[in-house]
Design an enzyme around this catalytic site. Structure first.
Site, mmCIF file in Angstrom:
data_model
loop_
_atom_site.group_PDB
_atom_site.id
_atom_site.type_symbol
_atom_site.label_atom_id
_atom_site.label_comp_id
_atom_site.label_asym_id
_atom_site.label_seq_id
_atom_site.Cartn_x
_atom_site.Cartn_y
_atom_site.Cartn_z
ATOM 1 N N GLY A 176 27.496 -33.561 18.564
ATOM 2 C CA GLY A 176 28.764 -33.814 17.882
ATOM 3 C C GLY A 176 28.683 -34.026 16.390
ATOM 4 N N ASN A 191 29.123 -31.707 14.126
ATOM 5 C CA ASN A 191 30.270 -30.999 13.541
ATOM 6 C C ASN A 191 31.569 -31.767 13.805
ATOM 7 O OD1 ASN A 191 29.684 -28.351 12.134
ATOM 8 N ND2 ASN A 191 28.363 -28.195 13.938
ATOM 9 N N MET A 205 29.363 -26.021 25.145
ATOM 10 C CA MET A 205 28.388 -25.100 25.734
ATOM 11 C C MET A 205 28.878 -24.397 26.999
ATOM 12 S SD MET A 205 26.181 -25.288 23.451
ATOM 13 C CE MET A 205 24.781 -24.394 24.094
ATOM 14 N N ARG A 206 30.194 -24.355 27.216
ATOM 15 C CA ARG A 206 30.720 -23.616 28.361
ATOM 16 C C ARG A 206 31.486 -22.404 27.850
ATOM 17 N NH1 ARG A 206 27.849 -25.030 32.210
ATOM 18 N NH2 ARG A 206 29.274 -23.905 33.559
ATOM 19 N N LEU A 232 34.543 -20.065 27.938
ATOM 20 C CA LEU A 232 35.928 -20.207 28.382
ATOM 21 C C LEU A 232 36.415 -18.900 28.997
ATOM 22 C CD1 LEU A 232 36.999 -22.182 25.231
ATOM 23 C CD2 LEU A 232 36.998 -23.092 27.574
ATOM 24 N N ASN A 290 35.908 -21.614 16.489
ATOM 25 C CA ASN A 290 34.541 -21.985 16.866
ATOM 26 C C ASN A 290 33.663 -21.929 15.627
ATOM 27 O OD1 ASN A 290 32.262 -22.447 18.633
ATOM 28 N ND2 ASN A 290 31.782 -20.268 18.461
ATOM 29 N N HIS A 319 29.628 -21.110 14.574
ATOM 30 C CA HIS A 319 28.397 -20.527 15.103
ATOM 31 C C HIS A 319 27.350 -20.492 13.989
ATOM 32 C CE1 HIS A 319 25.880 -18.201 17.742
ATOM 33 N NE2 HIS A 319 25.616 -17.393 16.734
ATOM 34 N N GLU A 333 35.180 -12.385 24.230
ATOM 35 C CA GLU A 333 33.736 -12.166 24.116
ATOM 36 C C GLU A 333 33.098 -13.335 23.375
ATOM 37 O OE1 GLU A 333 31.971 -9.301 25.210
ATOM 38 O OE2 GLU A 333 33.873 -9.081 26.276
ATOM 39 N N GLU A 377 27.153 -25.999 7.825
ATOM 40 C CA GLU A 377 28.197 -26.007 8.867
ATOM 41 C C GLU A 377 29.160 -27.165 8.630
ATOM 42 O OE1 GLU A 377 26.948 -25.688 12.998
ATOM 43 O OE2 GLU A 377 25.042 -24.840 12.366
HETATM 44 C C1 GRF Z 1 25.973 -26.235 15.953
HETATM 45 O O1 GRF Z 1 24.851 -25.626 15.387
HETATM 46 C C2 GRF Z 1 27.076 -25.241 16.139
HETATM 47 O O2 GRF Z 1 27.099 -24.255 15.163
HETATM 48 C C3 GRF Z 1 26.750 -24.630 17.475
HETATM 49 O O3 GRF Z 1 26.249 -25.692 18.246
HETATM 50 C C4 GRF Z 1 25.711 -26.685 17.389
HETATM 51 C C5 GRF Z 1 26.425 -27.955 17.721
HETATM 52 O O4 GRF Z 1 25.906 -29.058 17.012
HETATM 53 N N1 GRF Z 1 27.914 -23.983 18.049
HETATM 54 P P1 GRF Z 1 26.734 -30.410 16.969
HETATM 55 O O5 GRF Z 1 26.981 -30.833 18.407
HETATM 56 O O6 GRF Z 1 28.001 -30.156 16.230
HETATM 57 O O7 GRF Z 1 25.845 -31.395 16.254
#
Ligand code: GRF
Length: 218
Positions: free
Chosen positions: A14, A16, A92-93, A95, A109, A111, A145, A176
């Site tokens: 978490g 982000n 991590m799922r 959708l 999202n 990435h 996708e 990020e």
């Molecule tokens: C981040 O690198 C994000 O880009 C990817 O998963 C990671 C999540 O990290 N989708 P966090 O849970 O936000 O620390």
């Protein structure tokens, strides 16, 4: 002006989510997080939400017969909280296409690569294997996708000689944390228009160039 109501979906650390929480703490930020949903009861991000006084809900995918039922439960929670925009932050799922269609252009999202390169897991390892000089991160609207959809913000991050995936990931993660709040702000300000497969951002954009290795002559 009313702030955009945001729901954040997480599965783990978490960091982000934390960047979004911190951004929303500014009184003039145009969005607020009204709900954090995690499929994992042990997600560290839940603690971050509690500390910030944000409502949380754990929806464990393992207690559902299939992906559709899981997604229906998430959708119901988001609607109950009157969420207007969904942010995936390390969720991590995958959708279902149905869920993605309900939230079309209202779900984003982040990435850790310059999409469309290195979609999916282990993007840093694959960037290193490919020998790219620049990698980065992308905030994009979600389509059915994986890691696909109109790009809102990207940032380039240099790969240094001798990097391993962990060092590169840390360098990218710090960026990020800058671009996710930026993308959220742009959307909340109504400056992002989706036109087919691309997103356009209205307003001034700084003209910067990032070259790696650096060109000493410029
Ligand atoms: C981040 O690198 C994000 O880009 C990817 O998963 C990671 C999540 O990290 N989708 P966090 O849970 O936000 O620390």
């Amino acid at each position: 002006m009313a702030r955009l109501k945001v729901g954040v979906l997480i599965s783990g650390r978490g960091s982000n989510l934390q960047a979004l929480i911190d951004a929303c703490a500014a009184p003039d930020f145009p969005a607020e997080i009204v709900l954090v949903v995690s499929n994992n009861v042990n997600a560290q991000g839940l603690e971050r939400a509690h500390k910030a006084g944000i409502a949380t809900k754990v929806i464990d995918h393992r207690s559902f017969g299939g992906r559709e039922a899981f997604d229906v439960a998430i959708d119901a929670a988001l609607r109950r909280a009157e969420v207007e925009l969904v942010c995936l932050a390390g969720f991590m799922r995958l959708l279902t296409p149905g869920f993605v269609a309900w939230w079309r252009d209202r779900i984003i999202n982040i990435h850790p690569s310059l999409l469309p390169s290195f979609k999916g897991l282990h993007s840093h390892e694959r960037a290193l294997e490919a020998g790219v000089r620049l990698t980065g991160c992308t905030v994009h609207f979600v389509r059915a996708e994986m890691d696909d959809g109109p790009i809102i913000v990207q940032a380039a991050v240099p790969v240094h000689a001798g990097d391993d995936a962990e060092r590169l990931a840390a360098r990218v993660l710090a960026v990020e944390h800058r671009i996710y709040p930026l993308a959220l702000r742009l959307i909340a300000e109504g400056r992002v228009r989706v036109e087919g497969d691309v997103a356009a951002v209205d307003g001034p954009a700084p003209d910067t160039v990032l070259i790696n290795p650096p060109d000493a002559g410029t």
